[in-house]
Write an enzyme that holds these catalytic residues in place. Structure first.
Site, PDB file in Angstrom:
ATOM      1  N   LYS A   1       0.822  -1.215   0.000  1.00 46.73           N
ATOM      2  CA  LYS A   1       0.000   0.000   0.000  1.00 46.73           C
ATOM      3  C   LYS A   1       0.854   1.263   0.000  1.00 46.73           C
ATOM      4  O   LYS A   1       0.590   2.193  -0.740  1.00 46.73           O
ATOM      5  CB  LYS A   1      -0.921   0.038   1.232  1.00 46.73           C
ATOM      6  CG  LYS A   1      -1.914  -1.091   1.319  1.00 46.73           C
ATOM      7  CD  LYS A   1      -2.915  -0.869   2.460  1.00 46.73           C
ATOM      8  CE  LYS A   1      -2.297  -0.835   3.843  1.00 46.73           C
ATOM      9  NZ  LYS A   1      -1.700  -2.107   4.286  1.00 46.73           N
TER      10      LYS A   1
ATOM     11  N   ARG B   1      -8.958   1.128   9.591  1.00 42.86           N
ATOM     12  CA  ARG B   1      -8.563  -0.251   9.869  1.00 42.86           C
ATOM     13  C   ARG B   1      -9.589  -0.991  10.710  1.00 42.86           C
ATOM     14  O   ARG B   1      -9.395  -2.157  11.027  1.00 42.86           O
ATOM     15  CB  ARG B   1      -7.241  -0.244  10.622  1.00 42.86           C
ATOM     16  CG  ARG B   1      -6.023  -0.664   9.773  1.00 42.86           C
ATOM     17  CD  ARG B   1      -4.831  -0.521  10.677  1.00 42.86           C
ATOM     18  NE  ARG B   1      -3.667  -1.243  10.315  1.00 42.86           N
ATOM     19  CZ  ARG B   1      -2.597  -0.694   9.729  1.00 42.86           C
ATOM     20  NH1 ARG B   1      -2.637   0.553   9.311  1.00 42.86           N
ATOM     21  NH2 ARG B   1      -1.515  -1.408   9.542  1.00 42.86           N
TER      22      ARG B   1
ATOM     23  N   ARG C   1      11.239  -6.955   4.801  1.00 37.81           N
ATOM     24  CA  ARG C   1      11.222  -5.538   5.156  1.00 37.81           C
ATOM     25  C   ARG C   1      11.843  -5.326   6.539  1.00 37.81           C
ATOM     26  O   ARG C   1      12.516  -4.318   6.779  1.00 37.81           O
ATOM     27  CB  ARG C   1       9.776  -5.018   5.129  1.00 37.81           C
ATOM     28  CG  ARG C   1       9.665  -3.528   5.291  1.00 37.81           C
ATOM     29  CD  ARG C   1       8.312  -3.037   4.869  1.00 37.81           C
ATOM     30  NE  ARG C   1       7.296  -3.303   5.874  1.00 37.81           N
ATOM     31  CZ  ARG C   1       5.991  -3.062   5.707  1.00 37.81           C
ATOM     32  NH1 ARG C   1       5.544  -2.580   4.570  1.00 37.81           N
ATOM     33  NH2 ARG C   1       5.137  -3.314   6.670  1.00 37.81           N
TER      34      ARG C   1
ATOM     35  N   ARG D   1      12.326  -2.302  10.909  1.00 40.22           N
ATOM     36  CA  ARG D   1      11.090  -1.932  11.607  1.00 40.22           C
ATOM     37  C   ARG D   1      10.868  -2.867  12.778  1.00 40.22           C
ATOM     38  O   ARG D   1      10.855  -4.072  12.617  1.00 40.22           O
ATOM     39  CB  ARG D   1       9.900  -1.987  10.637  1.00 40.22           C
ATOM     40  CG  ARG D   1       9.597  -0.640  10.032  1.00 40.22           C
ATOM     41  CD  ARG D   1       8.457  -0.716   9.065  1.00 40.22           C
ATOM     42  NE  ARG D   1       7.179  -1.072   9.691  1.00 40.22           N
ATOM     43  CZ  ARG D   1       6.007  -0.837   9.114  1.00 40.22           C
ATOM     44  NH1 ARG D   1       5.950  -0.242   7.954  1.00 40.22           N
ATOM     45  NH2 ARG D   1       4.894  -1.203   9.705  1.00 40.22           N
TER      46      ARG D   1
ATOM     47  N   ARG E   1       0.226  -8.962  13.500  1.00 40.80           N
ATOM     48  CA  ARG E   1      -0.332  -7.920  12.636  1.00 40.80           C
ATOM     49  C   ARG E   1      -1.323  -8.523  11.646  1.00 40.80           C
ATOM     50  O   ARG E   1      -2.343  -7.930  11.329  1.00 40.80           O
ATOM     51  CB  ARG E   1       0.787  -7.167  11.910  1.00 40.80           C
ATOM     52  CG  ARG E   1       1.682  -6.424  12.889  1.00 40.80           C
ATOM     53  CD  ARG E   1       2.841  -5.767  12.189  1.00 40.80           C
ATOM     54  NE  ARG E   1       2.380  -4.631  11.424  1.00 40.80           N
ATOM     55  CZ  ARG E   1       2.929  -4.206  10.302  1.00 40.80           C
ATOM     56  NH1 ARG E   1       3.961  -4.830   9.804  1.00 40.80           N
ATOM     57  NH2 ARG E   1       2.444  -3.168   9.674  1.00 40.80           N
TER      58      ARG E   1
HETATM   59  P1  AMP Z   1       1.327   0.449   9.005  1.00 45.17           P
HETATM   60  O1  AMP Z   1       2.597   1.129   8.667  1.00 45.17           O
HETATM   61  O2  AMP Z   1       0.134   1.015   8.280  1.00 45.17           O
HETATM   62  O3  AMP Z   1       1.411  -1.038   8.848  1.00 45.17           O
HETATM   63  O4  AMP Z   1       1.043   0.730  10.555  1.00 45.17           O
HETATM   64  C1  AMP Z   1       1.955   0.365  11.552  1.00 45.17           C
HETATM   65  C2  AMP Z   1       1.261   0.268  12.895  1.00 45.17           C
HETATM   66  O5  AMP Z   1       0.685   1.524  13.231  1.00 45.17           O
HETATM   67  C3  AMP Z   1       0.104  -0.715  12.948  1.00 45.17           C
HETATM   68  O6  AMP Z   1       0.517  -2.046  13.167  1.00 45.17           O
HETATM   69  C4  AMP Z   1      -0.690  -0.150  14.126  1.00 45.17           C
HETATM   70  O7  AMP Z   1      -0.072  -0.451  15.357  1.00 45.17           O
HETATM   71  C5  AMP Z   1      -0.554   1.347  13.904  1.00 45.17           C
HETATM   72  N1  AMP Z   1      -1.626   1.876  13.034  1.00 45.17           N
HETATM   73  C6  AMP Z   1      -1.478   2.462  11.812  1.00 45.17           C
HETATM   74  N2  AMP Z   1      -2.659   2.817  11.291  1.00 45.17           N
HETATM   75  C7  AMP Z   1      -3.593   2.450  12.201  1.00 45.17           C
HETATM   76  C8  AMP Z   1      -5.017   2.514  12.247  1.00 45.17           C
HETATM   77  N3  AMP Z   1      -5.730   3.049  11.249  1.00 45.17           N
HETATM   78  N4  AMP Z   1      -5.633   2.020  13.350  1.00 45.17           N
HETATM   79  C9  AMP Z   1      -4.940   1.494  14.372  1.00 45.17           C
HETATM   80  N5  AMP Z   1      -3.610   1.382  14.392  1.00 45.17           N
HETATM   81  C10 AMP Z   1      -2.927   1.853  13.319  1.00 45.17           C
END
Ligand code: AMP
Length: 188
Positions: free
Chosen positions: A14, A89, A128, A134, A145
């Site tokens: 994404k 989400r 990654r 990360r 996740r």
């Molecule tokens: P991402 O980079 O989008 O995979 O987000 C990394 C982490 O940020 C996720 O595993 C969540 O802990 C938190 N996070 C990001 N976006 C959201 C969301 N919309 N709702 C809840 N947690 C989020």
């Protein structure tokens, strides 16, 4: 204002595609993951609050996410469009997003979902982890996740199918091929 949601599990690509879409169409890319990671690395009060939740691969509370998105919309009220990456989400976030947009006379325009099978996702997320370091990409956290995704996020598919906004694009192949397929279905 074109409000595009780029949907899909962690590791679907994404972020990569959202950047390219935003550049091509002149829209603003909003990655809630990036916003939260910046807060963590700057050690802000919000960052301190969410650090352990993120590192465990759990979802940050809807309340905090909605606050963040509200401030993003207020700061960017003149943009031509948004590419939302990682938000919403949960069903609750999606409902709050609809309300928030409605307040500004806007709505979600299109939802594009990147489809990638589970084995490929795990492979990509672990790769990654090595490349970007990360903290939320270790094997156990990766599994977490994906569980969170299936539990809380995947149900959004039906939410957007019901609204006739949902479309899938196959997310395996070269970055440019996937991008072309996305561009072919984006109707600005
Ligand atoms: P991402 O980079 O989008 O995979 O987000 C990394 C982490 O940020 C996720 O595993 C969540 O802990 C938190 N996070 C990001 N976006 C959201 C969301 N919309 N709702 C809840 N947690 C989020």
């Amino acid at each position: 204002m074109f409000n595009l949601i780029l949907f899909g599990p962690p590791g679907a690509g994404k972020g990569t595609q959202a950047v390219k879409i935003a550049e091509t169409f002149g829209w603003k890319h909003v990655s809630t993951g990036d916003i939260l990671r910046a807060e963590v690395s700057q050690g802000t009060p919000l960052g301190l609050k969410v650090k352990s939740v993120m590192e465990a691969g759990h979802l940050v509370s809807d309340e905090l996410l909605i606050e963040i998105m509200e401030s993003v919309f207020l700061k960017n009220s003149t943009v031509k469009g948004f590419v939302l990456d990682g938000f919403p989400r949960t069903i609750n976030q999606a409902e709050e997003l609809d309300k928030m947009l409605l307040k500004h006379g806007q709505k979600v325009t299109q939802v594009l979902a990147l489809e990638v099978d589970e084995d490929e996702l795990v492979k990509r997320l672990l790769k990654r982890a090595l490349e970007q370091g990360r903290k939320d990409d270790t094997e156990e956290v990766v599994k977490n996740r994906l569980v969170q995704y299936h539990h809380h996020t995947k149900p959004l598919t039906d939410y957007y199918i019901d609204k006739k906004l949902y479309q899938e694009v196959y997310g395996v192949g070269s970055i440019d091929d996937i991008f072309s397929q996305l561009c072919a279905v984006i109707k600005p």
